[in-house]
Design an enzyme around this catalytic site. Structure first.
Site, PDB file in Angstrom:
ATOM      1  N   GLN A   1      17.613  -5.054   2.577  1.00  0.00           N
ATOM      2  CA  GLN A   1      16.292  -4.449   2.790  1.00  0.00           C
ATOM      3  C   GLN A   1      15.596  -5.038   4.002  1.00  0.00           C
ATOM      4  OE1 GLN A   1      15.246  -1.620   1.038  1.00  0.00           O
ATOM      5  NE2 GLN A   1      17.411  -1.985   0.746  1.00  0.00           N
TER       6      GLN A   1
ATOM      7  N   HIS B   1      15.653  -3.173   7.345  1.00  0.00           N
ATOM      8  CA  HIS B   1      14.949  -1.904   7.556  1.00  0.00           C
ATOM      9  C   HIS B   1      13.851  -2.026   8.605  1.00  0.00           C
ATOM     10  CE1 HIS B   1      16.161   1.343   4.991  1.00  0.00           C
ATOM     11  NE2 HIS B   1      16.258   0.567   3.936  1.00  0.00           N
TER      12      HIS B   1
ATOM     13  N   GLU C   1       9.523  -2.460  -5.171  1.00  0.00           N
ATOM     14  CA  GLU C   1      10.144  -1.133  -5.031  1.00  0.00           C
ATOM     15  C   GLU C   1      11.555  -1.146  -5.646  1.00  0.00           C
ATOM     16  OE1 GLU C   1      11.329   1.858  -1.335  1.00  0.00           O
ATOM     17  OE2 GLU C   1      11.092  -0.281  -0.957  1.00  0.00           O
ATOM     18  N   HIS C   2      12.373  -2.126  -5.236  1.00  0.00           N
ATOM     19  CA  HIS C   2      13.721  -2.283  -5.798  1.00  0.00           C
ATOM     20  C   HIS C   2      13.773  -3.615  -6.524  1.00  0.00           C
ATOM     21  CE1 HIS C   2      14.294  -0.029  -1.938  1.00  0.00           C
ATOM     22  NE2 HIS C   2      14.969   0.770  -2.733  1.00  0.00           N
TER      23      HIS C   2
ATOM     24  N   ASP D   1      20.409   3.623  -2.779  1.00  0.00           N
ATOM     25  CA  ASP D   1      19.949   4.247  -1.529  1.00  0.00           C
ATOM     26  C   ASP D   1      20.756   5.487  -1.183  1.00  0.00           C
ATOM     27  OD1 ASP D   1      17.836   2.720  -0.863  1.00  0.00           O
ATOM     28  OD2 ASP D   1      18.821   1.540   0.694  1.00  0.00           O
TER      29      ASP D   1
ATOM     30  N   HIS E   1     -22.181  29.029 -23.215  1.00  0.00           N
ATOM     31  CA  HIS E   1     -20.876  28.733 -23.811  1.00  0.00           C
ATOM     32  C   HIS E   1     -20.876  29.174 -25.278  1.00  0.00           C
ATOM     33  CE1 HIS E   1     -20.014  26.281 -20.304  1.00  0.00           C
ATOM     34  NE2 HIS E   1     -18.840  25.879 -20.806  1.00  0.00           N
TER      35      HIS E   1
END
Length: 395
Positions: A220, A223, A288-289, A322, A381
């Site tokens: 990761q 990235h 996230e992961h 992924d 109503h």
């Protein structure tokens, strides 16, 4: 873009992407798709197709059906599930091509039954789209592909131009300009989420293989310089070995410079006294992961509340998710896994409530509704119910 439509899109594409577009060239043609297929290696095409099948079958299990609950007293209640009519999928271009992202964003929309899927992606200076991106779009079933990227592409999808139709929802990752453009148009159209830089957290004990853990953390970190890689472990010995191993890997990996910056800024190794403390840390970071590499990973998994995707055991490394396994790789970042979910079929449907009462069913409860409405001083109503039973009161 909202005011000037195509003209603005063409001007910004010339300015930021260096590509000259016209109404005749903005849409990718069948001939361009054929040309892309000729440029993509057959083995890669086979892999893309296998991944697409896995993603499709995983998401097929998420489908929801409309339901109706009919009672003998004359009431019918239900929920009608309808796919969105038209969605826009943003696919980044520029420095890297991500055919995996194309599959992950289009397949759940396809499975949900979206009528029209419009993809946008920035062109190169030659006015062409990366071949792998085009091939993945064709395989996944995009209806139209337009050569436009950046904030201008998001605006075109949100407001519509002469060439690009307005969509109901925009999904897909992009750089900071794309993310902020999505934020700006939210409410006028729906969006999936505002994605931040990628994150991985590995939760490990002394049984973990330090070489595997280091490799996964770096998967990761490569990235983005802002990506975050964190190891939480109960073993000081593992922490030291992983630290040494990451240094060795950084020297030999092609994106070593990016990895080093990511680790310097957002890389951490945390040593916890007990597995309970380690699990608390993982839940509070809400990564996230999340990889669980412990003696009893399934037991640990039951105690995890917050994570985008959970990878269990030492052979379930993050890139499996992924690219290939099938679950979606568009995941909540930046702690939002505490309240957001991965991209799914649910993102491409909406629900309508169904209500039907017979006269007999309404008669039994009409005075309850009137009383409630009058308590809120909403006499119109109450009246809307009351008029249906006037004759019985001799009114």
């Amino acid at each position: 873009v909202k005011e000037e439509k195509d003209a603005a899109v063409f001007a910004y594409t010339a300015k930021f992407d260096g590509a000259e577009l016209t109404a005749d060239t903005i849409e990718v043609t069948d001939a361009e798709i054929e040309e892309a297929y000729a440029q993509v290696d057959d083995t890669l095409l086979t892999v893309i197709r296998k991944a697409k099948d896995n993603i499709e079958s995983y998401h097929a299990k998420q489908r929801q059906n409309s339901w109706f609950d009919s009672k003998p007293d004359g009431t019918i209640l239900g929920q009608k599930v309808t796919a969105l009519q038209r969605v826009g999928v943003y696919v980044p271009g520029g420095k890297a091509a991500y055919p995996s992202s194309v599959l992950m964003n289009i397949m759940p929309a396809k499975v949900a039954g979206v009528d029209e899927i419009i993809m946008v992606t920035p062109p190169g200076k030659d006015g062409k789209v990366t071949p792998t991106t085009l091939v993945a779009a064709k395989e996944a079933g995009a209806d139209k592909v337009y050569k436009v990227g950046g904030a201008q592409a998001i605006a075109a999808l949100a407001y519509g131009t002469e060439s690009i139709p307005k969509v109901d929802k925009i999904v897909g990752p992009g750089n900071i300009y794309v993310a902020l453009a999505k934020k700006a148009v939210y409410g006028f159209v729906s969006i999936d989420s505002i994605a931040g830089p990628s994150e991985i957290l590995v939760l490990a004990d002394e049984t973990a293989n330090p070489r595997f853990v280091a490799a996964d953390l770096l998967s990761q970190a490569e990235h983005d310089e802002m990506a975050s890689a964190i190891l939480v472990t109960t073993s000081m010995e593992l922490a030291e070995k992983v630290s040494a191993q990451t240094d060795a890997f950084v020297k030999e990996l092609s994106r070593g410079e990016i990895i080093q910056k990511s680790l310097d800024n957002y890389g951490h190794i945390l040593v916890a006294e007990t597995m309970e403390d380690a699990i608390d840390a993982a839940n509070s970071i809400a990564s996230e992961h999340l990889e669980i590499v412990t003696a009893n990973p399934f037991e640990v998994m039951t105690k995890i509340r917050n994570a985008g995707a959970i990878f269990i055991g030492e052979y379930s490394s993050e890139p499996l998710g992924d690219y290939f396994a099938g679950p979606n790789h568009v995941l909540p970042t930046n702690g939002t896994a505490k309240f957001f979910s991965p991209l799914s079929v649910d993102d491409f449907i909406k629900k309508s409530s169904i209500i039907s009462y017979s006269r007999e069913a309404l008669e039994k409860i009409h005075s309850d509704i009137e009383r409630f409405a009058e308590a809120e001083h909403l006499t119109a109503h109450a009246n809307s119910i009351k008029v249906r039973f006037e004759s019985e009161r001799g009114e």
